[in-house]
Design a protein around this motif. Structure first.
Motif, mmCIF file in Angstrom:
data_model
loop_
_atom_site.group_PDB
_atom_site.id
_atom_site.type_symbol
_atom_site.label_atom_id
_atom_site.label_comp_id
_atom_site.label_asym_id
_atom_site.label_seq_id
_atom_site.Cartn_x
_atom_site.Cartn_y
_atom_site.Cartn_z
ATOM 1 N N HIS A 51 1.732 8.972 -6.305
ATOM 2 C CA HIS A 51 2.136 10.359 -6.063
ATOM 3 C C HIS A 51 3.121 10.829 -7.122
ATOM 4 N N TRP A 52 4.098 9.971 -7.455
ATOM 5 C CA TRP A 52 5.073 10.332 -8.491
ATOM 6 C C TRP A 52 4.403 10.501 -9.861
ATOM 7 N N GLN A 53 3.369 9.680 -10.085
ATOM 8 C CA GLN A 53 2.647 9.812 -11.348
ATOM 9 C C GLN A 53 1.905 11.143 -11.410
ATOM 10 N N GLU A 54 1.276 11.521 -10.297
ATOM 11 C CA GLU A 54 0.557 12.798 -10.252
ATOM 12 C C GLU A 54 1.496 13.979 -10.415
ATOM 13 N N GLY A 82 4.050 13.977 -12.247
ATOM 14 C CA GLY A 82 4.651 13.922 -13.568
ATOM 15 C C GLY A 82 6.053 13.348 -13.591
ATOM 16 N N LEU A 83 6.444 12.674 -12.502
ATOM 17 C CA LEU A 83 7.775 12.090 -12.446
ATOM 18 C C LEU A 83 7.833 10.719 -13.114
ATOM 19 N N LEU A 84 6.689 10.039 -13.205
ATOM 20 C CA LEU A 84 6.616 8.731 -13.838
ATOM 21 C C LEU A 84 5.412 8.681 -14.770
ATOM 22 N N GLU A 85 5.563 7.976 -15.879
ATOM 23 C CA GLU A 85 4.446 7.811 -16.792
ATOM 24 C C GLU A 85 3.550 6.673 -16.326
ATOM 25 N N GLN A 86 2.311 6.686 -16.816
ATOM 26 C CA GLN A 86 1.330 5.688 -16.422
ATOM 27 C C GLN A 86 1.828 4.273 -16.716
ATOM 28 N N SER A 87 2.419 4.091 -17.900
ATOM 29 C CA SER A 87 2.888 2.759 -18.293
ATOM 30 C C SER A 87 3.976 2.247 -17.348
ATOM 31 N N LYS A 88 4.883 3.156 -16.921
ATOM 32 C CA LYS A 88 5.950 2.763 -16.009
ATOM 33 C C LYS A 88 5.400 2.426 -14.635
ATOM 34 N N VAL A 89 4.400 3.207 -14.193
ATOM 35 C CA VAL A 89 3.777 2.937 -12.892
ATOM 36 C C VAL A 89 3.111 1.572 -12.918
ATOM 37 N N THR A 90 2.398 1.271 -13.996
ATOM 38 C CA THR A 90 1.738 -0.028 -14.121
ATOM 39 C C THR A 90 2.755 -1.161 -14.129
ATOM 40 N N GLU A 91 3.859 -0.939 -14.831
ATOM 41 C CA GLU A 91 4.912 -1.962 -14.891
ATOM 42 C C GLU A 91 5.524 -2.221 -13.521
ATOM 43 N N LEU A 92 5.761 -1.147 -12.774
ATOM 44 C CA LEU A 92 6.343 -1.300 -11.439
ATOM 45 C C LEU A 92 5.374 -1.979 -10.478
ATOM 46 N N LYS A 93 4.090 -1.618 -10.560
ATOM 47 C CA LYS A 93 3.094 -2.244 -9.694
ATOM 48 C C LYS A 93 2.967 -3.738 -9.989
ATOM 49 N N ASP A 94 3.095 -4.100 -11.270
ATOM 50 C CA ASP A 94 3.000 -5.514 -11.635
ATOM 51 C C ASP A 94 4.195 -6.310 -11.151
ATOM 52 N N ASN A 95 5.270 -5.611 -10.819
ATOM 53 C CA ASN A 95 6.481 -6.285 -10.342
ATOM 54 C C ASN A 95 6.478 -6.495 -8.827
ATOM 55 N N GLU A 140 0.833 -1.210 0.000
ATOM 56 C CA GLU A 140 0.000 0.000 0.000
ATOM 57 C C GLU A 140 0.865 1.257 0.000
ATOM 58 N N VAL A 141 1.945 1.228 0.794
ATOM 59 C CA VAL A 141 2.844 2.390 0.859
ATOM 60 C C VAL A 141 3.522 2.618 -0.485
ATOM 61 N N VAL A 142 4.041 1.543 -1.088
ATOM 62 C CA VAL A 142 4.728 1.669 -2.370
ATOM 63 C C VAL A 142 3.773 2.162 -3.460
ATOM 64 N N GLN A 143 2.564 1.639 -3.450
ATOM 65 C CA GLN A 143 1.593 2.066 -4.464
ATOM 66 C C GLN A 143 1.220 3.536 -4.287
ATOM 67 N N GLU A 144 1.100 3.983 -3.037
ATOM 68 C CA GLU A 144 0.830 5.400 -2.792
ATOM 69 C C GLU A 144 1.967 6.275 -3.306
#
Length: 348
Positions: A20-23, A25-38, A12-16
């Motif tokens: 936050h980084w996505q909001e 603009g530090l990370l793109e949506q695709s990268k966030v999805t890739e990291l969450k899947d890992n 939960e902490v990592v996803q938050e």
């Protein structure tokens, strides 16, 4: 790609953080999805279970020894060994200690990830060493009361083993043995009284803890073989100091119980004030330099000293309902203060 396993709260902490980084603009949506899947969720906490299992095993061993002397059949069996020379027991426990240390050292080299089982072997070796030294004392010194030399011997043995085996657990035994030697040696030179050079035990151990902490900070890092054990000495030194100072704030520098009972607590208020000041200073220092050990120990003993004074001065002087109401409100303020610090650190 191998996933990293985290607990539910950690996920939960990592996803938050990722959101936050996505909001921002530090990370793109695709990268966030890739990291969450890992990220994968941990299954059963086998590491925690292993820790508790070894603790229960050691506790069960202690209870087994205690139960031995409460069982009539076993007592009769043990009585057969009463005539056995102490030298035999000394050699037996010495051999057991050596066996445990060899097994622990070998397992530590072959299986360094098995922390709990390795440290359990070291702990068993430490207990066997203590028993060996105790029987050795019976062999060589039956008539004199100056048995503190045995504690000094245990310090040397534990110290050498902790350095050779790089075991922080045995180093803790070394520092505990050092404290026992200090207590018994000063008691011996004061004819087994409670005062030594005008100091009772809490005052003596306050000074002892300060000296140990100073050595851990400035002396130990300059000794290459002791550098890996520096953090352990620092923690034990702080605990010696703060526990002794807390006891000093309650009992003052009195060694006679009858005399202490006639003293009002406000007459030894300066010891309590010293304890509050030192613990608060330790907590603030820890927060400033990001030293979690001094911060946590300082904050814990700051609250302990504060509430000890609260009980001392108000328990017999105000209504119980009002007492616990004040206690509840004070803890609420402590919680709010902690929450603000947590939010402030999270925002930064």
């Amino acid at each position: 790609m191998k996933k990293i396993d985290l607990s539910k709260q950690e996920i939960e902490v990592v996803q938050e953080v990722l959101d936050h980084w996505q909001e921002q603009g530090l990370l793109e949506q695709s990268k966030v999805t890739e990291l969450k899947d890992n990220i994968g969720e941990k299954g059963f906490e086998w590491k925690t279970m292993a820790r508790y299992a070894f603790w229960v095993a050691l506790a069960s061993l202690v209870f087994a020894v205690v139960s031995l002397f409460s069982d009539d059949a076993l007592v009769k069996f043990v009585e057969r060994f009463y005539e056995t020379p102490n030298l035999v027991f000394c050699v037996l426990f010495g051999a057991l200690a050596a066996l445990f240390y060899v097994l622990g050292f070998r397992n530590k080299k072959r299986f360094p990830e098995k922390t709990f089982s390795n440290e359990t072997l070291m702990l068993a070796g430490s207990f066997a060493t203590a028993a060996c030294i105790g029987f050795f004392g019976q062999v060589v010194d039956r008539n004199t009361s100056h048995f503190t030399i045995l504690f000094l011997l245990s310090i040397v043995i534990y110290g050498i083993l902790s350095v050779k085996l790089q075991s922080k657990l045995i180093w803790i035994f070394t520092l505990v043995a050092l404290g026992i030697w200090f207590a018994t040696e000063t008691a011996y030179h004061s004819d087994w009284g409670f005062r030594f050079w005008g100091m009772n035990y809490p005052l003596r151990f306050t000074i002892f803890g300060i000296l140990l902490t100073v050595f851990a900070i400035w002396g130990q890092p300059r000794v290459p073989v002791l550098q890996p054990l520096h953090s352990t000495s620092y923690v034990v030194g702080l605990l010696y100091t703060m526990i002794a100072l807390w006891c000093l704030s309650i009992f003052g520098n009195y060694s006679d119980f009858a005399a202490w009972t006639e003293v009002r607590q406000y007459e030894i208020f300066y010891w309590g004030l010293l304890g509050i000041t030192l613990s608060l200073g330790l907590a603030l220092y820890g927060m400033k330099v990001k030293d979690n050990v001094s911060r946590d120990i300082g904050f814990m003993f700051f609250l302990l000293n504060l509430y000890t004074r609260f009980v001392e001065y108000l328990w017999d002087n105000i209504n119980r309902t009002v007492f616990f109401l004040i206690l509840a409100v004070s803890f609420w303020f402590v919680g709010r203060w902690s929450e603000k610090i947590w939010k402030k650190k999270g925002a930064s």
